[in-house]
Motif scaffolding. Structure first.
Motif, short mmCIF file in Angstrom:
data_model
loop_
_atom_site.label_atom_id
_atom_site.label_comp_id
_atom_site.label_asym_id
_atom_site.label_seq_id
_atom_site.Cartn_x
_atom_site.Cartn_y
_atom_site.Cartn_z
N GLU A 48 -19.56 9.60 -4.13
CA GLU A 48 -19.02 10.31 -5.28
C GLU A 48 -17.74 11.07 -4.94
O GLU A 48 -16.90 11.30 -5.82
CB GLU A 48 -20.06 11.26 -5.89
CG GLU A 48 -20.67 12.27 -4.94
CD GLU A 48 -21.96 11.77 -4.31
OE1 GLU A 48 -22.89 12.59 -4.18
OE2 GLU A 48 -22.03 10.59 -3.92
N VAL A 49 -17.56 11.45 -3.68
CA VAL A 49 -16.31 12.09 -3.26
C VAL A 49 -15.23 11.02 -3.05
O VAL A 49 -14.11 11.14 -3.57
CB VAL A 49 -16.52 12.90 -1.96
CG1 VAL A 49 -15.19 13.47 -1.47
CG2 VAL A 49 -17.52 14.02 -2.19
N GLY A 50 -15.56 9.98 -2.31
CA GLY A 50 -14.58 8.93 -2.01
C GLY A 50 -14.09 8.19 -3.23
O GLY A 50 -12.91 7.84 -3.33
N MET A 51 -14.98 7.95 -4.19
CA MET A 51 -14.58 7.22 -5.39
C MET A 51 -13.65 8.05 -6.29
O MET A 51 -13.02 7.52 -7.20
CB MET A 51 -15.81 6.79 -6.19
CG MET A 51 -16.50 5.55 -5.62
SD MET A 51 -15.46 4.07 -5.71
CE MET A 51 -15.46 3.77 -7.48
N SER A 52 -13.58 9.34 -6.04
CA SER A 52 -12.68 10.21 -6.81
C SER A 52 -11.30 10.30 -6.19
O SER A 52 -10.42 10.94 -6.76
CB SER A 52 -13.28 11.62 -6.91
OG SER A 52 -14.54 11.58 -7.53
N HIS A 53 -11.11 9.66 -5.04
CA HIS A 53 -9.86 9.82 -4.31
C HIS A 53 -8.87 8.72 -4.70
O HIS A 53 -9.13 7.53 -4.49
CB HIS A 53 -10.10 9.79 -2.81
CG HIS A 53 -8.88 10.11 -2.02
ND1 HIS A 53 -8.18 9.18 -1.30
CD2 HIS A 53 -8.21 11.28 -1.87
CE1 HIS A 53 -7.13 9.75 -0.74
NE2 HIS A 53 -7.14 11.02 -1.07
N LEU A 54 -7.73 9.11 -5.26
CA LEU A 54 -6.76 8.13 -5.77
C LEU A 54 -6.19 7.26 -4.67
O LEU A 54 -6.03 6.04 -4.85
CB LEU A 54 -5.63 8.86 -6.51
CG LEU A 54 -4.51 7.96 -7.05
CD1 LEU A 54 -5.05 6.98 -8.09
CD2 LEU A 54 -3.39 8.81 -7.64
N GLY A 55 -5.87 7.84 -3.52
CA GLY A 55 -5.27 7.05 -2.44
C GLY A 55 -6.14 5.89 -2.01
O GLY A 55 -5.63 4.80 -1.71
N PHE A 56 -7.43 6.09 -2.01
CA PHE A 56 -8.38 5.03 -1.65
C PHE A 56 -8.30 3.88 -2.64
O PHE A 56 -8.28 2.70 -2.28
CB PHE A 56 -9.79 5.64 -1.64
CG PHE A 56 -10.73 5.00 -0.66
CD1 PHE A 56 -10.48 5.06 0.70
CD2 PHE A 56 -11.89 4.38 -1.09
CE1 PHE A 56 -11.36 4.50 1.62
CE2 PHE A 56 -12.77 3.83 -0.20
CZ PHE A 56 -12.52 3.88 1.17
N GLN A 57 -8.21 4.22 -3.93
CA GLN A 57 -8.11 3.20 -4.99
C GLN A 57 -6.76 2.47 -4.90
O GLN A 57 -6.69 1.25 -5.13
CB GLN A 57 -8.26 3.85 -6.36
CG GLN A 57 -9.61 4.48 -6.63
CD GLN A 57 -10.54 3.57 -7.42
OE1 GLN A 57 -10.35 2.36 -7.49
NE2 GLN A 57 -11.54 4.15 -8.04
N ILE A 58 -5.70 3.20 -4.56
CA ILE A 58 -4.37 2.58 -4.44
C ILE A 58 -4.38 1.51 -3.34
O ILE A 58 -3.94 0.38 -3.54
CB ILE A 58 -3.29 3.64 -4.15
CG1 ILE A 58 -3.04 4.51 -5.39
CG2 ILE A 58 -1.99 2.99 -3.70
CD1 ILE A 58 -2.14 5.70 -5.14
N LEU A 59 -4.91 1.86 -2.17
CA LEU A 59 -4.93 0.92 -1.06
C LEU A 59 -5.83 -0.28 -1.36
O LEU A 59 -5.51 -1.42 -1.00
CB LEU A 59 -5.38 1.61 0.22
CG LEU A 59 -4.43 2.68 0.76
CD1 LEU A 59 -5.00 3.32 2.02
CD2 LEU A 59 -3.04 2.10 1.05
N TYR A 60 -6.95 -0.05 -2.01
CA TYR A 60 -7.86 -1.14 -2.39
C TYR A 60 -7.13 -2.14 -3.30
O TYR A 60 -7.25 -3.35 -3.13
CB TYR A 60 -9.07 -0.55 -3.12
CG TYR A 60 -10.18 -1.52 -3.43
CD1 TYR A 60 -11.09 -1.90 -2.45
CD2 TYR A 60 -10.36 -2.02 -4.72
CE1 TYR A 60 -12.14 -2.76 -2.74
CE2 TYR A 60 -11.40 -2.87 -5.02
CZ TYR A 60 -12.29 -3.25 -4.03
OH TYR A 60 -13.33 -4.10 -4.32
N SER A 61 -6.35 -1.62 -4.24
CA SER A 61 -5.59 -2.47 -5.16
C SER A 61 -4.51 -3.25 -4.42
O SER A 61 -4.35 -4.46 -4.61
CB SER A 61 -4.97 -1.61 -6.26
OG SER A 61 -4.09 -2.36 -7.07
#
Length: 828
Positions: A48-61
């Motif tokens: 729930e903490v990691g899924m809220s982090h924008l940088g993580f989503q950017i790199l995944y994309s």
């Protein structure tokens, strides 16, 4: 890992949805034709903490758009999950394909907080990867790390193969290309690391000399990186469950305590037209109900007012709220207040940081007490019911007068509220961070922190004024690792071996074990927290964040003289050293390119259309069976919001879609037939087309089976529900003697007129007769399953766990391996 074994463990997890990985927009890799480079993005905190982090989503994309690469995700397991994995001899895996950490080419950790460091070691250990980089061979993945904590990599140099210093959008593709080329040439691990060491922004401890200067990577223009447009939608409620629009990166305000304001310079804005396009695409891809405008200081965005107006005009009718989480006091204009108050209001956050104007001059915050109190009045006048005020204690040169100033300002804010709401004071302990003008300062001790917290807490006594404070022990540990050298790694390993995990969670912090580890490691905390001399070599001096040491020293001296430094966006260049004024420079949104959005009417209001009720029949199977009722309801609601179906909403302060469910299913239970009633604008096209449209938007395992329009005479779903049919699928390993025993217990139950069992509710035990609540109970020996039917009555019912525990008399192991499926919800 076997999916069967994996799934058997999930019912025993506290929150199974952390681990099932069936989210909307998650990208499942093709394991039959694996990518050349398999990259695991590892976040060393909970889902729930990691899924809220924008940088993580950017790199995944970004990674998943590289044709020869595939990114998957992994998060730190909660304590109960770690116990399951270790007890079962199982490995920590990715969410998407359940692949162990040790089977990836690269494992990349996102280091956002120093208290996640033990989680890094724990994840490596659970993934069968050696903790120490020197112990890894050619068959192990490369362990890299990025994020703000890497601006002092020293405490982790024994564990991390390569650190990415700075922003990751550009360099991540370069790393993957280098690994791909190296794999084709069958290069050894050491040669791959040498190649990475030749890239700007990468620090490789095994290659670089300790005094080699590593220059941070920065992207020139945010507009060139339009990510993520399809963020992964979490299945469980996360810290920030919303669309996050990064409107700007960097900050030039120059707050002297703020590491982010220094290391992420220069200031770069995203164009408003791009932000409007991104908002549209992200809402369509997620179904979220809120947009958050993200930057270090969102009020500094040069086109904020027209952007907010256009977003509100376009999305208010769709019940999309707008959040500005980092507004400075002086940037909250009347126009912004008018726009923001059009949406739902919860709590408003302001960060004065210090209690006196003198101290705010020292930290270069700039605003005054009068600014704050005027803003508080505006916020409550606009309809907010509560305000949070963030302060730091332990700032350089802080006196008792400054602590009194926090108390005084809190009471003044309460008076400005004029009985319209609640004021909360939040206290954090100042940690002098690397690459800031206060990097040489001393951090106050644990004892001093407790004294200052008590000083403020004892002086604030009002039912509408509350005080909260950050755990002083956490700040103490944060100071050691944010300011530590390589010897802090020895402490880290010792604490991990003793069982320290999830140290950023107060209910899991074992400070007693940390104290033992400090004693056994032979380190002295005061060596890390003490004041440093300006001529002293610092552990992070090999990292060039862009801001020069000379600038930081000038700012330190100006702080001591209570002198402020202007903002280079509005005043002359302050010579911080970041910009080269060609590629690296401040960038502002193009003001002329913003077109006004018309204000749309609230189309979902009942007054504007003929409301109709629809009954949806749906199933939740496979991994979706591990969703809680609230998680299931949220997933269905988001899919409806994304579809062409126009929902109707309740009136009031917090409007909600008019959706009701027959009943809730337990976590871990699959269901082949569930019902929900939905009120919406009359849908004229074929309902089968709508069913197919919504199914394409749902997470794996949830399927709409039928949609039909209800007549006015039909009962609401809660009144129509009469009972349920279940199947209990027994373990495949069950033998004939156990089946015979179960047949006997069932026969005895059916022959009984009364069957009493203990029921525990709110800590009290009562006796309940469940015999009237079981209408049929049949054992299918050949199919190794039990079929039973129970009524749904106001006075109660029999639950599957009652059947398993008290009729079948299953032990804990057998109970865990029995699969419960609700096969039918019976309507009358």
């Amino acid at each position: 890992m076997s999916n069967g074994i994996f799934d058997e463990l999930l019912p025993g997890a506290e929150k199974p949805s952390r681990y099932i990985g069936a989210e909307v927009n998650a990208i499942r890799p093709d394991l039959k034709n694996p990518a050349e480079v398999r990259f695991l993005l590892a976040f060393p905190d909970t889902y729930e903490v990691g899924m809220s982090h924008l940088g993580f989503q950017i790199l995944y994309s970004i990674i998943n758009q590289i044709p020869y690469a595939a990114a998957e995700r992994c998060y730190a397991p909660w304590a109960d999950r770690e116990k399951q994995l270790r007890g079962g001899g199982l490995l920590l895996t990715s969410l998407e394909s359940q692949t162990s950490l040790s089977d990836f080419d690269i494992v990349g950790f996102s280091l956002q907080y120093e208290l996640s460091y033990t989680n890094v070691l724990n994840m490596l250990d659970l993934g069968n990867v050696p903790l120490f980089r020197k112990e890894r061979g050619d068959g192990h993945p490369l362990i890299i790390a990025g994020g703000p904590c890497c601006f002092n990599p020293a405490p982790l140099v024994d564990f991390i193969d390569a650190f990415v210093i700075g922003e990751g959008e550009e360099v991540i593709g370069e790393i993957i290309a280098e690994i791909s080329a190296g794999k084709k040439k069958s290069l050894s691990r050491s040669l791959l690391l040498e190649r990475l060491a030749g890239m700007t922004g990468i620090y490789v401890p095994s290659v670089h000399a300790r005094n080699a200067i590593i220059q941070a990577r920065k992207i020139a223009d945010l507009n060139a990186w339009k990510h993520p447009l399809k963020p992964v939608v979490p299945l469980m409620q996360t810290i920030h469950d919303r669309v996050t629009l990064e409107i700007a990166r960097g900050c030039t305000r120059g707050c002297r305590f703020c590491q982010a304001g220094m290391i992420w310079r220069p200031y770069r804005e995203r164009n408003t037209s791009q932000l409007m396009d991104m908002a549209d695409e992200m809402l369509a891809a997620t179904g979220h109900e809120e947009i958050s405008l993200l930057s270090l200081s969102s009020g500094d965005y040069s086109c904020l007012e027209p952007l907010v107006v256009n977003l509100m005009n376009k999305y208010q009718s769709r019940r999309v709220a707008l959040a500005l989480p980092s507004l400075r006091v002086e940037s909250l204009t009347g126009k912004l207040m008018e726009e923001i108050k059009r949406t739902r209001k919860t709590s408003f956050t302001l960060a004065p940081e210090a209690g006196t104007d003198k101290m705010r001059l020292m930290i270069n915050k700039g605003n005054t007490s009068e600014d704050l109190l005027s803003t508080v009045d505006k916020i409550f006048a606009a309809g907010w019911k509560s305000i949070k005020l963030y302060f730091m204690i332990g700032l350089p040169h802080e006196t008792e007068e400054d602590l009194e100033g926090i108390v005084h300002l809190a009471y003044e804010a309460l008076r400005a509220a004029k009985h319209r709401g609640q004021v909360t004071v939040s206290l954090s302990t100042f940690v002098p961070k690397p690459h800031t003008p206060f990097q040489w300062a001393r951090q106050i001790s644990l004892e001093e922190t407790y004294e200052r917290q008590d000083f403020i807490r004892k002086r604030i006594k009002n039912r509408n004024l509350s005080v909260k404070w950050h755990d002083a022990r956490m700040s103490f540990l944060e100071g050691i690792f944010s300011r530590g050298d390589e010897t802090a790694g020895r402490l880290l390993e010792t604490a991990f071996r003793k069982g320290c995990r999830l140290d950023g969670w107060s209910d899991h912090l074992r400070f007693d074990l940390w104290q033992e580890a400090i004693a056994e490691s032979g380190i002295h905390p005061e060596d890390y927290l003490r004041e440093r001399g300006v001529d002293e070599k610092l552990p992070w001096d090999n990292i060039d964040c862009g801001v020069s040491r000379e600038f930081l020293l000038r700012e330190k001296q100006k702080s001591e003289a209570c002198l402020t430094t202007g903002d280079c966006r509005f005043e002359e260049c302050q010579n911080c050293g970041t910009c080269d004024f060609s590629e690296t420079k401040n960038i502002f949104s193009e003001k002329a390119e913003m077109k006004a959005e018309p204000t749309l009417p609230p189309v979902a209001d009942a007054a504007l259309f003929n409301e109709k009720k629809y009954r949806f029949t749906f199933s939740k199977t496979g991994r979706a069976g591990y969703l809680s009722h609230l998680e299931l309801a949220a997933a269905l609601t988001r899919s409806l919001r994304r579809s062409s179906f126009v929902l109707s909403y309740t009136a009031g302060f917090h409007p909600h879609p008019k959706i009701s469910f027959a009943t809730a299913t337990a976590v871990g239970m699959e269901s082949r037939q569930e019902y929900m009633d939905v009120t919406a604008q009359e849908y004229l096209p074929d309902l089968n087309l709508l069913r197919a449209e919504i199914n394409a938007l749902l997470p794996d395992g949830i399927e709409i089976l039928e949609i039909r329009k209800l007549s006015a005479e039909e009962k609401a779903i809660a009144q129509a529900l009469k009972g349920f049919e279940y199947e209990l699928h027994l373990p495949d390993t069950i033998d004939s003697s156990r089946l015979t025993a179960i047949a006997g217990t069932i026969e005895n139950f059916l022959a009984a007129s009364v069957f009493e069992i203990p029921k525990v509710s709110k800590g009290k035990t009562s006796i309940k007769d469940i015999r009237p609540f079981v209408q049929s109970l049949i054992l299918d020996k050949a199919g190794k399953k039990i079929i039973f039917t129970v009524p749904h009555l106001q006075e109660g019912s029999a639950r599957p766990i009652d059947i398993i525990t008290h009729i079948l008399k299953s032990d804990a192991d057998e109970s865990r391996r029995i699969q419960v499926i609700r096969t039918k919800s019976i309507l009358g």
